[in-house]
Scaffold this motif. Structure first.
Motif, PDB file in Angstrom:
ATOM      1  N   ALA A  83       0.809  -1.222   0.000  1.00 17.36           N
ATOM      2  CA  ALA A  83       0.000   0.000   0.000  1.00 17.36           C
ATOM      3  C   ALA A  83       0.847   1.278   0.000  1.00 17.36           C
ATOM      4  N   GLU A  84       2.145   1.143   0.166  1.00 17.92           N
ATOM      5  CA  GLU A  84       3.018   2.316   0.208  1.00 17.92           C
ATOM      6  C   GLU A  84       3.077   2.968  -1.171  1.00 17.92           C
ATOM      7  N   PRO A  85       2.917   4.285  -1.258  1.00 17.06           N
ATOM      8  CA  PRO A  85       2.999   4.955  -2.561  1.00 17.06           C
ATOM      9  C   PRO A  85       4.357   4.709  -3.219  1.00 17.06           C
ATOM     10  N   PRO A  86       4.403   4.710  -4.547  1.00 15.58           N
ATOM     11  CA  PRO A  86       5.640   4.349  -5.257  1.00 15.58           C
ATOM     12  C   PRO A  86       6.887   5.128  -4.840  1.00 15.58           C
ATOM     13  N   TRP A  87       6.830   6.457  -4.806  1.00 16.94           N
ATOM     14  CA  TRP A  87       8.050   7.207  -4.486  1.00 16.94           C
ATOM     15  C   TRP A  87       8.491   6.955  -3.047  1.00 16.94           C
ATOM     16  N   ALA A  88       7.541   6.822  -2.149  1.00 19.20           N
ATOM     17  CA  ALA A  88       7.871   6.502  -0.756  1.00 19.20           C
ATOM     18  C   ALA A  88       8.536   5.124  -0.676  1.00 19.20           C
ATOM     19  N   ALA A  89       8.052   4.170  -1.465  1.00 15.02           N
ATOM     20  CA  ALA A  89       8.648   2.831  -1.481  1.00 15.02           C
ATOM     21  C   ALA A  89      10.078   2.879  -2.030  1.00 15.02           C
ATOM     22  N   LEU A  90      10.291   3.649  -3.087  1.00 15.32           N
ATOM     23  CA  LEU A  90      11.635   3.785  -3.653  1.00 15.32           C
ATOM     24  C   LEU A  90      12.595   4.417  -2.644  1.00 15.32           C
ATOM     25  N   THR A  91      12.143   5.504  -2.021  1.00 17.25           N
ATOM     26  CA  THR A  91      12.977   6.201  -1.042  1.00 17.25           C
ATOM     27  C   THR A  91      13.268   5.307   0.158  1.00 17.25           C
ATOM     28  N   GLY A  92      12.228   4.669   0.684  1.00 18.29           N
ATOM     29  CA  GLY A  92      12.412   3.784   1.831  1.00 18.29           C
ATOM     30  C   GLY A  92      13.363   2.646   1.521  1.00 18.29           C
ATOM     31  N   ALA A  93      13.229   2.077   0.340  1.00 20.86           N
ATOM     32  CA  ALA A  93      14.110   0.968  -0.058  1.00 20.86           C
ATOM     33  C   ALA A  93      15.554   1.450  -0.191  1.00 20.86           C
ATOM     34  N   ALA A  94      15.757   2.608  -0.797  1.00 25.39           N
ATOM     35  CA  ALA A  94      17.116   3.137  -0.974  1.00 25.39           C
ATOM     36  C   ALA A  94      17.791   3.367   0.372  1.00 25.39           C
ATOM     37  N   LEU A  95      17.068   3.962   1.319  1.00 27.77           N
ATOM     38  CA  LEU A  95      17.643   4.235   2.627  1.00 27.77           C
ATOM     39  C   LEU A  95      17.877   2.947   3.416  1.00 27.77           C
ATOM     40  N   GLU A  96      16.984   1.989   3.237  1.00 28.83           N
ATOM     41  CA  GLU A  96      17.144   0.685   3.883  1.00 28.83           C
ATOM     42  C   GLU A  96      18.404  -0.028   3.376  1.00 28.83           C
ATOM     43  N   VAL A  97      18.598  -0.036   2.067  1.00 34.10           N
ATOM     44  CA  VAL A  97      19.784  -0.678   1.496  1.00 34.10           C
ATOM     45  C   VAL A  97      21.043   0.058   1.939  1.00 34.10           C
ATOM     46  N   GLN A  98      20.993   1.384   1.951  1.00 32.66           N
ATOM     47  CA  GLN A  98      22.145   2.169   2.399  1.00 32.66           C
ATOM     48  C   GLN A  98      22.504   1.812   3.839  1.00 32.66           C
ATOM     49  N   GLN A  99      21.501   1.679   4.697  1.00 30.64           N
ATOM     50  CA  GLN A  99      21.749   1.320   6.090  1.00 30.64           C
ATOM     51  C   GLN A  99      22.313  -0.100   6.185  1.00 30.64           C
ATOM     52  N   ARG A 100      21.776  -1.010   5.400  1.00 32.57           N
ATOM     53  CA  ARG A 100      22.238  -2.395   5.418  1.00 32.57           C
ATOM     54  C   ARG A 100      23.703  -2.490   4.974  1.00 32.57           C
ATOM     55  N   LEU A 101      24.098  -1.680   3.981  1.00 32.12           N
ATOM     56  CA  LEU A 101      25.473  -1.717   3.494  1.00 32.12           C
ATOM     57  C   LEU A 101      26.454  -1.090   4.484  1.00 32.12           C
ATOM     58  N   GLY A 102      25.948  -0.176   5.316  1.00 35.87           N
ATOM     59  CA  GLY A 102      26.780   0.429   6.356  1.00 35.87           C
ATOM     60  C   GLY A 102      27.854   1.346   5.793  1.00 35.87           C
ATOM     61  N   ALA A 103      28.919   1.475   6.551  1.00 35.01           N
ATOM     62  CA  ALA A 103      30.023   2.357   6.151  1.00 35.01           C
ATOM     63  C   ALA A 103      30.588   1.893   4.814  1.00 35.01           C
ATOM     64  N   ARG A 104      30.886   2.841   3.974  1.00 34.85           N
ATOM     65  CA  ARG A 104      31.382   2.533   2.636  1.00 34.85           C
ATOM     66  C   ARG A 104      32.848   2.168   2.650  1.00 34.85           C
ATOM     67  N   ASP A 105      33.146   1.084   1.969  1.00 35.06           N
ATOM     68  CA  ASP A 105      34.506   0.609   1.778  1.00 35.06           C
ATOM     69  C   ASP A 105      35.277   1.692   1.012  1.00 35.06           C
ATOM     70  N   PRO A 106      36.471   2.069   1.481  1.00 32.57           N
ATOM     71  CA  PRO A 106      37.258   3.084   0.771  1.00 32.57           C
ATOM     72  C   PRO A 106      37.529   2.697  -0.689  1.00 32.57           C
ATOM     73  N   ARG A 107      37.605   1.388  -0.994  1.00 37.53           N
ATOM     74  CA  ARG A 107      37.800   0.969  -2.384  1.00 37.53           C
ATOM     75  C   ARG A 107      36.596   1.349  -3.226  1.00 37.53           C
ATOM     76  N   TRP A 108      35.384   1.280  -2.651  1.00 41.12           N
ATOM     77  CA  TRP A 108      34.180   1.684  -3.386  1.00 41.12           C
ATOM     78  C   TRP A 108      34.236   3.172  -3.684  1.00 41.12           C
TER      79      TRP A 108
END
Length: 195
Positions: free
Chosen positions: A81-106
């Motif tokens: 039921a989440e609106p599309p843009w909210a779902a995209l934003t929520g997913a992006a922030l969720e993945v960013q949190q899951r990946l954690g601190a960025r590897d300096p090689r990245w």
């Protein structure tokens, strides 16, 4: 050998080639790295390299494809039921949190994209390949998708552009700036067009 083991071996080979491409590019510079050198570093043949990647640029940016896969899966897993843009934003922030601190090689890899047009073109190609899947996810949760299917495609493309801009802008921010904060800002700006 079962299909599961075969797939794990393929995934391990692909990852080894990616890691070799990143390490060699950081050490020697992308222009001096050859497909042969990547294959040698990963301890596979040139032919094996070609079974996995079409170019050294594709091998180098394989991590982007993996992150995009995580993103598409995260959008799929958001509440229906989440609106599309909210779902995209929520997913992006969720993945960013899951990946954690960025590897300096990245971070070094992202900076390389700025300096090498072939890498930038490969990155756009990688992101564009995910647009169809994001479009399908947007359409599945948007009541307007049947009347205006192009809106879902535009939304997916705009989202991917906002993600690229956020990462590039983050590189120019003062040290300590959180990528998630820059992503939130870019996605809010872009999302205003879809309200």
């Amino acid at each position: 050998m079962g299909a599961g083991l075969r797939e794990r071996k393929k995934s391990a080979t692909r990852q080894a080639l990616h890691e070799a491409a990143v390490a060699l590019s950081i050490k020697h510079g992308l222009d001096k790295v050859t497909v042969e050198a990547i294959a040698d570093a990963a301890e596979v043949s040139r032919r094996t390299f070609s079974n996995y990647f079409a170019s050294k640029e594709e091998a180098l940016l394989h991590g982007d494809q993996l992150r995009m896969r995580l993103l598409v899966d995260a959008v799929r897993d958001r509440p229906a039921a989440e609106p599309p843009w909210a779902a995209l934003t929520g997913a992006a922030l969720e993945v960013q949190q899951r990946l954690g601190a960025r590897d300096p090689r990245w971070v070094t890899q992202v900076r390389m994209v700025r300096r090498h047009p072939a890498l930038a073109a490969q990155q756009v190609s990688t992101y564009a390949s995910m647009e169809d899947e994001l479009t399908a996810q947007i359409s599945s949760r948007a009541p307007w998708s049947a009347q205006c299917p192009v809106r879902a495609r535009l939304m997916a493309a705009a989202f991917m552009a906002a993600m690229r801009v956020a990462v590039q802008d983050w590189l120019d921010r003062p040290p300590g700036t959180q990528l998630a904060d820059v992503m939130r800002e870019a996605l809010a700006e872009m999302g205003a067009a879809f309200r």
